[in-house]
Structure formats: C-alpha cells, structure tokens
Design a protein around this motif. Structure first.
Motif, PDB file in Angstrom:
ATOM      1  N   LYS A 103       0.836  -1.225  -0.002  1.00  8.17           N
ATOM      2  CA  LYS A 103      -0.080  -0.081  -0.145  1.00  8.17           C
ATOM      3  C   LYS A 103       0.774   1.223   0.057  1.00  8.17           C
ATOM      4  O   LYS A 103       0.362   2.153  -0.444  1.00  8.17           O
ATOM      5  CB  LYS A 103      -0.789  -0.089   1.150  1.00  8.17           C
ATOM      6  N   THR A 106       5.776   2.094  -4.003  1.00  9.65           N
ATOM      7  CA  THR A 106       5.411   2.134  -5.479  1.00  9.65           C
ATOM      8  C   THR A 106       6.288   0.954  -6.123  1.00  9.65           C
ATOM      9  O   THR A 106       7.351   0.458  -5.431  1.00  9.65           O
ATOM     10  CB  THR A 106       5.737   3.495  -6.243  1.00  9.65           C
ATOM     11  N   GLY A 107       5.847   0.322  -7.221  1.00  8.92           N
ATOM     12  CA  GLY A 107       6.820  -0.229  -7.811  1.00  8.92           C
ATOM     13  C   GLY A 107       6.713  -1.882  -7.514  1.00  8.92           C
ATOM     14  O   GLY A 107       7.684  -2.754  -8.186  1.00  8.92           O
ATOM     15  N   ALA A 109       4.404  -3.875  -8.166  1.00 10.94           N
ATOM     16  CA  ALA A 109       3.860  -4.709  -9.504  1.00 10.94           C
ATOM     17  C   ALA A 109       4.717  -4.926 -10.389  1.00 10.94           C
ATOM     18  O   ALA A 109       4.976  -6.136 -10.889  1.00 10.94           O
ATOM     19  CB  ALA A 109       2.371  -4.151  -9.681  1.00 10.94           C
ATOM     20  N   ASP A 110       5.716  -3.932 -10.668  1.00 14.60           N
ATOM     21  CA  ASP A 110       6.546  -3.974 -11.687  1.00 14.60           C
ATOM     22  C   ASP A 110       7.723  -5.004 -11.459  1.00 14.60           C
ATOM     23  O   ASP A 110       7.991  -5.437 -12.281  1.00 14.60           O
ATOM     24  CB  ASP A 110       6.870  -2.479 -11.954  1.00 14.60           C
ATOM     25  N   PHE A 113       6.117  -8.052 -12.246  1.00 14.80           N
ATOM     26  CA  PHE A 113       6.340  -8.103 -13.915  1.00 14.80           C
ATOM     27  C   PHE A 113       7.361  -8.333 -14.418  1.00 14.80           C
ATOM     28  O   PHE A 113       7.669  -9.207 -15.327  1.00 14.80           O
ATOM     29  CB  PHE A 113       5.681  -6.854 -14.504  1.00 14.80           C
ATOM     30  N   ALA A 114       8.403  -7.568 -13.660  1.00 19.58           N
ATOM     31  CA  ALA A 114       9.780  -7.799 -14.321  1.00 19.58           C
ATOM     32  C   ALA A 114      10.337  -9.195 -14.206  1.00 19.58           C
ATOM     33  O   ALA A 114      11.032  -9.752 -15.264  1.00 19.58           O
ATOM     34  CB  ALA A 114      10.822  -6.918 -13.592  1.00 19.58           C
ATOM     35  N   THR A 128      -5.770  -6.927  -8.986  1.00 19.91           N
ATOM     36  CA  THR A 128      -4.909  -6.508  -7.886  1.00 19.91           C
ATOM     37  C   THR A 128      -5.895  -6.057  -6.819  1.00 19.91           C
ATOM     38  O   THR A 128      -7.088  -5.638  -6.854  1.00 19.91           O
ATOM     39  CB  THR A 128      -4.005  -5.268  -8.290  1.00 19.91           C
ATOM     40  N   SER A 129      -5.207  -6.257  -5.634  1.00 20.82           N
ATOM     41  CA  SER A 129      -6.062  -5.504  -4.296  1.00 20.82           C
ATOM     42  C   SER A 129      -4.768  -4.606  -3.764  1.00 20.82           C
ATOM     43  O   SER A 129      -3.683  -4.691  -4.138  1.00 20.82           O
ATOM     44  CB  SER A 129      -6.607  -6.332  -3.406  1.00 20.82           C
ATOM     45  N   GLU A 130      -4.979  -4.032  -2.603  1.00 21.60           N
ATOM     46  CA  GLU A 130      -4.069  -3.052  -2.001  1.00 21.60           C
ATOM     47  C   GLU A 130      -2.959  -4.235  -1.471  1.00 21.60           C
ATOM     48  O   GLU A 130      -1.911  -3.630  -1.391  1.00 21.60           O
ATOM     49  CB  GLU A 130      -4.656  -2.463  -0.851  1.00 21.60           C
ATOM     50  N   ILE A 131      -3.164  -5.383  -1.138  1.00 21.62           N
ATOM     51  CA  ILE A 131      -2.402  -6.251  -0.349  1.00 21.62           C
ATOM     52  C   ILE A 131      -1.829  -7.477  -1.381  1.00 21.62           C
ATOM     53  O   ILE A 131      -1.117  -8.392  -0.929  1.00 21.62           O
ATOM     54  CB  ILE A 131      -2.614  -6.679   0.920  1.00 21.62           C
ATOM     55  N   LYS A 132      -2.455  -7.430  -2.600  1.00 21.80           N
ATOM     56  CA  LYS A 132      -1.993  -8.775  -3.218  1.00 21.80           C
ATOM     57  C   LYS A 132      -2.219  -8.383  -4.842  1.00 21.80           C
ATOM     58  O   LYS A 132      -3.236  -7.747  -5.376  1.00 21.80           O
ATOM     59  CB  LYS A 132      -3.234  -9.845  -3.016  1.00 21.80           C
TER      60      LYS A 132
ATOM     61  N   HIS B  30       5.442  -5.148 -18.120  1.00 24.18           N
ATOM     62  CA  HIS B  30       6.753  -4.612 -17.603  1.00 24.18           C
ATOM     63  C   HIS B  30       7.470  -3.334 -18.185  1.00 24.18           C
ATOM     64  O   HIS B  30       7.578  -2.504 -17.327  1.00 24.18           O
ATOM     65  CB  HIS B  30       7.959  -5.794 -17.501  1.00 24.18           C
ATOM     66  N   ALA B  37       6.952   3.095 -12.253  1.00 23.20           N
ATOM     67  CA  ALA B  37       7.606   2.883 -10.855  1.00 23.20           C
ATOM     68  C   ALA B  37       8.805   3.460 -10.728  1.00 23.20           C
ATOM     69  O   ALA B  37       9.095   4.324  -9.808  1.00 23.20           O
ATOM     70  CB  ALA B  37       7.938   1.113 -11.041  1.00 23.20           C
ATOM     71  N   THR B 127     -12.305  -6.126 -10.197  1.00 25.28           N
ATOM     72  CA  THR B 127     -10.985  -6.758  -9.799  1.00 25.28           C
ATOM     73  C   THR B 127     -11.152  -7.235  -8.575  1.00 25.28           C
ATOM     74  O   THR B 127     -11.955  -6.817  -7.733  1.00 25.28           O
ATOM     75  CB  THR B 127      -9.688  -5.984  -9.902  1.00 25.28           C
TER      76      THR B 127
END
Ligand SMILES: C[C@@H](O)[C@H](N)C(=O)O
Ligand SMILES: C[C@@H](O)[C@H](N)C(=O)O
Lengths: 165, 165
Positions: A103, A106-107, A109-110, A113-114, A128-132, B30, B37, B127
């Motif tokens: 929460k 930042t970053g 999720a990325d 993804f990376a 997504t949710s705030e914690i997942k 990404h 990000a 979501t």
C-alpha cells in the motif's frame, strides 16, 4: 526493501471463461453471475476491463473440474444478456504475491512483472488489491513463475499450494 | 449469511488510464509499468483481461491529482511497447467489499453486482482477490453504491473513506 512482500501463492488447475462483448449497461454482469451463484459454482478471479464502444469482456476463473458446468451456465447466461462469444482455456495457474507493505510502496507490481518478463513467461490476466497482485499464466510455467517471484522478493520457498488470502 | 462480508470501502477521486492493444508477449506489461515505477507514480487497481488476436488492454488507476504525469509516462511507454491508443477518465470511485468469508461462500460477488444493478449503477471495471471485490464506478454514484452494498450485506455504515486492505 524491508518485507513489503511477505509471501507468494500458487493455485494450479485453473480454467478461465471469457464472455466477450457484454453490453456495458447496469445489471448485465449480475445477469451473468446470478446463474453461476444459483448453481453454487465457486468462482475465483473476476476481471473486467473498461468497455470499447459500449461492449465489455468479463473473464472469471474456476477449478478445472468445474469448467464443464460453469461453461454451460456462462454460455446460457451470456446469450440471455445479449453478449458475444464465450471462450475458455484450462490448465492455467494463478500466481500471487501478497504483503501489506504494498500500500505504501510504489513499484511492487512492476518487480513482479519484471521477474516474469526475465523468465519469458507471458501474463494472460492481472488483478490486484491493495495487498495482493495476481496473474494468470500457463500452468506449464507455474513452477518457474513461483521461482522467479520468490527470487525477486527474497522470499523463502513456501509450499507451492499454500494459499494466502 | 453470518458476516461473510465484514466491511466496505470507498476511494474517491480516482482516474483510470487504459492502454489498448498491447502486444501479448512476455515483458510488455513490464515495459509499461517500469517507467511508472521509476517515476514513483502510485498505482492502485491494475486490470488486464485476456488478449484478443494477440493484443491486450491494460488499465490502471491513480489518484486524480496524479493523472497528468501518469498519462504522459503511460503514453510514452505505450509507444515504446508498440501499443495502440491510450485513453483515460477521471472523477471515478472504487467501491470495495471485504471479508475473509468470501473464500468459502459462493455468490458474494453476485450479491454486490445485484445491489449495483438494482441501483442502476454501471460497473466500469472489476477486480477481485480471495477476500475483496472492487469495482470502478462513476464518482457521481459513489454514495449510492456504498449505500447499496451496505444494505445488501447488512453492514453498519462506516465512514466512507475508511480503507480496508
Ligand atoms: C459490463 C457490465 O459490467 C456492465 N457494465 C454492468 O454494470 O453490469
Ligand atoms: C499484455 C502483457 O501482459 C503481456 N502478456 C506480458 O506478459 O507482458
């Protein structure tokens, strides 16, 4: 990054049903899920992105075993709501990372993804949710995807099927 | 239904950015989120549905205040990933219901969809996680949507901006 992400989870043997071109009007998605609820079909991920020219696609996942009955219900409900085609796929896996620190950072999720990009794993769906953060990938990449997210977030390996809420 | 859903939350002043027609290949999402990000843009919801003919739409939400910078970054990153148009909207609200009981009860999502359907509120994005369902609606319907979900799940009214994870 002090434990922003505290765990990962894997759900194998998932199927995905997509109802294309649902009219983007109030009540339509209820028309689809009412019938699934009445039949007590256990739905996991539900994803809808914004509509294009008044039509939206809605996807949801069920266990592979539930696909035949879910598909029959979804096809009937889609027709009653004036939707387009209903497509599906099986042998998918949901890979998730969890952590209440997301929460405020930042970053996150990325980074997930990376990790999947470096492992050349294609992401089919994202919610997504705030914690997942959860992604749907082909089941053949499940173990590799779990290894990749464990590495990028310095997680100790947990039993793959341990579910985090 | 003993407290399957234990609370609701509302996040106002949300903007949504949608990148259309991203190539459905590993690493592409990404390429979009890396730049966000690096610029420390706080992203909330991220939604991707399955691709159509090799192209997928990805949407994400930010606070209204962050829209100008997020849009500039997303437009640049979309071009570098060979995506199609980038569209956006503001003055949106995220309405969520939470409850650990969802994991073991079918039909929770549909009760939320039914409540919004009865209130004639259009759902723009969906979501979910195992314990939370979030929808994006037009901000003008935020209070009505919160009233509708509180009623259907017998929740006591909580301060609208109280966030549940
Ligand atoms: C597409 C579907 O979600 C529609 N917008 C509804 O509210 O039911
Ligand atoms: C569309 C995008 O998610 C792509 N499938 C990727 O993995 O990056």
């Amino acid at each position: 990054m002090g434990a922003v992400v505290t765990g990962a989870a894997l759900a194998r043997e998932q199927s995905r049903i997509t109802v294309r071109d649902l009219p983007d009007k109030p009540g339509v998605v209820h028309g689809l899920f009412r019938e699934l609820a009445e039949a007590h079909v256990v739905v996991d991920m539900i994803v809808q992105n914004v509509a294009t020219e008044g039509l939206a696609d809605v996807s949801f996942t069920v266990d592979d075993d539930d696909l035949p009955s879910a598909l029959e219900i979804a096809t009937r409900a889609a027709r009653s709501q004036g939707a387009g085609e209903v497509i599906h796929a099986s042998d998918l896996a949901k890979v998730s990372v969890v952590g209440s620190g997301m929460k405020t950072h930042t970053g996150v999720a990325d980074r997930m993804f990376a990790a999947l990009a470096d492992a050349r794993i294609n992401i089919q769906m994202i919610t997504t949710s705030e914690i997942k953060i959860s992604v749907l990938v082909d089941q053949q990449f499940a173990a590799e995807a779990m290894k990749a997210v464990h590495a990028v977030f310095d997680l100790h390996v947990v039993p793959a099927d341990l579910r985090f809420s």
